[in-house]
Design a protein around this motif. Structure first.
Motif, mmCIF file in Angstrom:
data_model
loop_
_atom_site.group_PDB
_atom_site.id
_atom_site.type_symbol
_atom_site.label_atom_id
_atom_site.label_comp_id
_atom_site.label_asym_id
_atom_site.label_seq_id
_atom_site.Cartn_x
_atom_site.Cartn_y
_atom_site.Cartn_z
ATOM 1 N N LEU A 1 0.743 -1.262 0.124
ATOM 2 C CA LEU A 1 0.144 0.093 0.212
ATOM 3 C C LEU A 1 0.827 1.436 -0.004
ATOM 4 O O LEU A 1 0.483 2.076 -0.689
ATOM 5 N N VAL A 2 1.882 1.121 0.675
ATOM 6 C CA VAL A 2 2.957 2.418 0.760
ATOM 7 C C VAL A 2 3.370 2.664 -0.740
ATOM 8 O O VAL A 2 3.714 3.465 -0.982
ATOM 9 N N ALA A 3 3.837 1.494 -1.313
ATOM 10 C CA ALA A 3 4.468 1.548 -2.806
ATOM 11 C C ALA A 3 3.553 1.971 -3.644
ATOM 12 O O ALA A 3 3.997 2.846 -4.397
ATOM 13 N N ALA A 4 2.184 1.815 -3.374
ATOM 14 C CA ALA A 4 1.191 2.124 -4.342
ATOM 15 C C ALA A 4 1.124 3.821 -4.482
ATOM 16 O O ALA A 4 0.996 4.545 -5.259
ATOM 17 N N ALA B 1 18.436 -4.078 15.152
ATOM 18 C CA ALA B 1 17.876 -3.041 16.052
ATOM 19 C C ALA B 1 16.802 -3.568 16.899
ATOM 20 O O ALA B 1 16.673 -3.342 18.170
ATOM 21 N N ASP B 2 15.731 -3.927 16.095
ATOM 22 C CA ASP B 2 14.371 -3.983 16.772
ATOM 23 C C ASP B 2 13.487 -5.236 16.255
ATOM 24 O O ASP B 2 12.378 -5.634 16.596
ATOM 25 N N THR B 3 14.144 -6.055 15.378
ATOM 26 C CA THR B 3 13.457 -7.272 14.837
ATOM 27 C C THR B 3 12.462 -6.796 13.807
ATOM 28 O O THR B 3 12.266 -7.317 12.562
ATOM 29 N N GLN B 4 11.532 -5.891 14.033
ATOM 30 C CA GLN B 4 10.483 -5.361 13.144
ATOM 31 C C GLN B 4 9.450 -4.184 14.108
ATOM 32 O O GLN B 4 9.493 -4.185 15.291
ATOM 33 N N ASN B 5 8.712 -3.476 13.264
ATOM 34 C CA ASN B 5 7.737 -2.892 13.934
ATOM 35 C C ASN B 5 6.470 -3.597 14.432
ATOM 36 O O ASN B 5 6.427 -4.835 14.246
ATOM 37 N N GLY B 6 5.672 -3.006 15.423
ATOM 38 C CA GLY B 6 4.721 -3.803 15.906
ATOM 39 C C GLY B 6 3.622 -4.274 15.009
ATOM 40 O O GLY B 6 3.242 -3.254 14.226
ATOM 41 N N THR B 7 3.250 -5.402 14.978
ATOM 42 C CA THR B 7 2.390 -5.793 13.889
ATOM 43 C C THR B 7 1.117 -5.266 13.937
ATOM 44 O O THR B 7 0.581 -5.056 13.116
ATOM 45 N N LEU B 8 0.474 -4.993 15.505
ATOM 46 C CA LEU B 8 -0.839 -4.195 15.336
ATOM 47 C C LEU B 8 -0.845 -2.999 14.681
ATOM 48 O O LEU B 8 -1.913 -2.906 14.110
ATOM 49 N N ASN B 9 0.039 -2.131 14.905
ATOM 50 C CA ASN B 9 0.251 -0.807 14.299
ATOM 51 C C ASN B 9 0.250 -0.970 12.791
ATOM 52 O O ASN B 9 -0.481 -0.104 12.162
ATOM 53 N N MET B 10 1.035 -1.859 12.336
ATOM 54 C CA MET B 10 1.229 -1.798 11.084
ATOM 55 C C MET B 10 -0.327 -2.420 10.250
ATOM 56 O O MET B 10 -0.629 -2.036 9.089
ATOM 57 N N ARG B 11 -0.678 -3.496 11.040
ATOM 58 C CA ARG B 11 -2.050 -3.834 10.532
ATOM 59 C C ARG B 11 -3.118 -2.696 10.411
ATOM 60 O O ARG B 11 -4.084 -2.679 9.530
ATOM 61 N N ALA B 12 -3.169 -1.904 11.589
ATOM 62 C CA ALA B 12 -4.148 -0.884 11.733
ATOM 63 C C ALA B 12 -3.631 0.126 10.489
ATOM 64 O O ALA B 12 -4.648 0.681 9.982
ATOM 65 N N ALA B 13 -2.622 0.422 10.112
ATOM 66 C CA ALA B 13 -2.116 1.510 9.155
ATOM 67 C C ALA B 13 -2.619 0.784 7.601
ATOM 68 O O ALA B 13 -3.234 1.467 6.886
ATOM 69 N N ALA B 14 -2.237 -0.406 7.686
ATOM 70 C CA ALA B 14 -2.724 -0.986 6.288
ATOM 71 C C ALA B 14 -4.226 -1.085 6.128
ATOM 72 O O ALA B 14 -4.954 -0.716 5.083
ATOM 73 N N ALA B 15 -5.007 -1.293 7.296
ATOM 74 C CA ALA B 15 -6.424 -1.355 7.123
ATOM 75 C C ALA B 15 -6.969 0.401 6.989
ATOM 76 O O ALA B 15 -7.920 0.413 6.174
ATOM 77 N N TYR B 16 -6.184 1.246 7.421
ATOM 78 C CA TYR B 16 -6.683 2.593 7.094
ATOM 79 C C TYR B 16 -6.590 2.938 5.689
ATOM 80 O O TYR B 16 -7.424 3.321 5.111
ATOM 81 N N LEU B 17 -5.294 2.515 5.353
ATOM 82 C CA LEU B 17 -5.111 2.809 3.870
ATOM 83 C C LEU B 17 -6.052 1.996 3.073
ATOM 84 O O LEU B 17 -6.335 2.474 1.832
ATOM 85 N N ALA B 18 -6.236 0.708 3.211
ATOM 86 C CA ALA B 18 -7.075 -0.023 2.387
ATOM 87 C C ALA B 18 -8.782 0.422 2.470
ATOM 88 O O ALA B 18 -9.365 0.206 1.360
#
Length: 395
Positions: A76-79, A263-280
């Motif tokens: 979604l960011v790439a788009a 550094a941190d393995t990954q960003n928080g999955t919950l927040n990434m899922r929320a941002a993806a849901a918002y964009l979609a």
């Protein structure tokens, strides 16, 4: 006695954080933080999204995911980046902990101790904080109303050895609010190619344009892959999500991802899922468009009040977007001392003194002031009080 690594000597407190500790005091009027206006956060939409994500049977929202970032969010960011003139796919995008982590990872990837980073004069304080542990040397390039002076940049590149990065905030720069012209963006790419340096393009305010012509990103002008482009959801959605992105060549993106893994393995999955849901599921372009009149009004109100109450010999920038104006006072005024001894104790106002925004040879007679998130009456009263105290200090 603890023996710290040499890089720890360059790790210093943030001048912004020092003052923002006061911002929670209801007696304080803060023009210091680069905080977006919290009344503009899409609270109801995010509430509905998080309720859905935390429903029964949706445990994957709390599970590990790819270090590069949730695949749906990257796509979604790439788009959105493609629509902004930077054709790319999900595999070209790295999700970061806000734009700040992109600065940190890029410096770690490219900069050895003693290498040179070229930055605008003044530049974003947070970038210097991210770069300093890599022990770079700095060269500053002056700015004018068209942004970074590329003639001066050419002279620095011609005469300076070991330049690795040219760092720029081309859209509504932090701290000055200035925007780099198209001609200078094009010239910057040409110089980077000629002198074999990497350009780090930092764009957290890019979408907060409320007047003037939208300009192409520096990355969109790059034909050889030497521009690393950073962006953030902090100003267009909510900073507490801590979500940003880096766009780079596959080789660079892969190495940035490995540094992020360490550094941190990954960003928080919950927040990434929320941002993806918002964009979609929601119209982020309409949300951004809805914010702009508020920021335009806040800018106009602050500048008009400064025009009425600030003393002669004081100048400021008029940004076409973003959150800041850069105020320059007569050279005899030490802004840090004025804030410490007068502005805070007598008026309860905090700003950010300008000296920490200079990578070298700091100047003490400037300040960054943010107009976002301060109610109109309080903004006018604060600027008026500051003007009165400035007149007394400069008399």
């Amino acid at each position: 006695m603890t023996s710290f690594a040499r890089r720890a000597e360059r790790v210093q407190p943030s001048a912004i954080r020092e003052f923002l500790s006061l911002a929670g005091d209801p007696r304080i009027t803060s023009f210091a933080g680069g905080y977006p206006d919290p009344t503009l956060f899409p609270m109801a939409d995010l509430h509905a999204i998080y309720d859905g994500l935390l429903s029964a049977g949706n445990a994957s929202a709390l599970q590990y995911t790819a270090s590069e970032g949730l695949p749906e969010l990257r796509a979604l960011v790439a788009a959105r980046l493609t629509a902004d003139g930077m054709p790319c796919g999900a595999d070209d995008v790295l999700i970061t902990q806000g734009g700040q982590q992109g600065l940190d990872l890029t410096a770690k990837l490219f900069v050895d101790a003693g290498d040179v980073i070229v930055a605008e004069r003044p530049t974003f304080l947070g970038a210097l904080i991210a770069f300093n542990p890599c022990e770079p040397d700095y060269r500053s390039v002056p700015m004018d109303e068209e942004g970074m002076d590329t003639d001066a940049l050419e002279e620095v590149l011609r005469t300076t050895e070991r330049v690795k990065l040219v760092y720029t905030v081309p859209d509504f720069q932090n701290p000055t609010g200035r925007t780099m012209s198209l001609a200078r963006r094009q010239r910057l790419v040409e110089l980077a190619e000629e002198y074999d340096v990497v350009v780090l393009e930092d764009t957290p305010y890019r979408e907060l344009r409320y007047e003037g012509e939208r300009l192409p990103t520096i990355k969109s002008l790059d034909t050889t892959g030497r521009v690393v482009h950073l962006g953030s959801f902090s100003k267009i959605l909510a900073p507490g999500l801590r979500l940003g992105w880096a766009l780079a060549t596959p080789e660079v993106r892969e190495k940035l991802a490995l540094l992020k893994l360490a550094a941190d393995t990954q960003n928080g999955t919950l927040n990434m899922r929320a941002a993806a849901a918002y964009l979609a599921g929601y119209d982020i372009e309409a949300h951004i468009a809805g914010m702009l009149p508020t920021y335009r009004h806040q800018r106009d109100l602050m500048l008009a009040t400064m025009q009425e109450h600030f003393p002669a010999g004081t100048t400021w920038t008029r940004a076409e977007g973003g959150l800041f104006t850069w105020v320059s006072f007569p050279e005899r005024l030490d802004v840090a001392a004025f804030q410490r001894d007068t502005l805070i104790p007598r008026a309860g106002i905090i700003i950010v003194p300008g000296a920490p925004f200079f990578a070298d040879h700091p100047e003490g007679n400037h300040a960054r002031m943010s107009y976002s998130g301060v109610p109109d009456e309080r903004l006018v009263a604060g600027v008026r009080s500051m003007g009165e105290l400035l007149r007394q200090a400069l008399a």
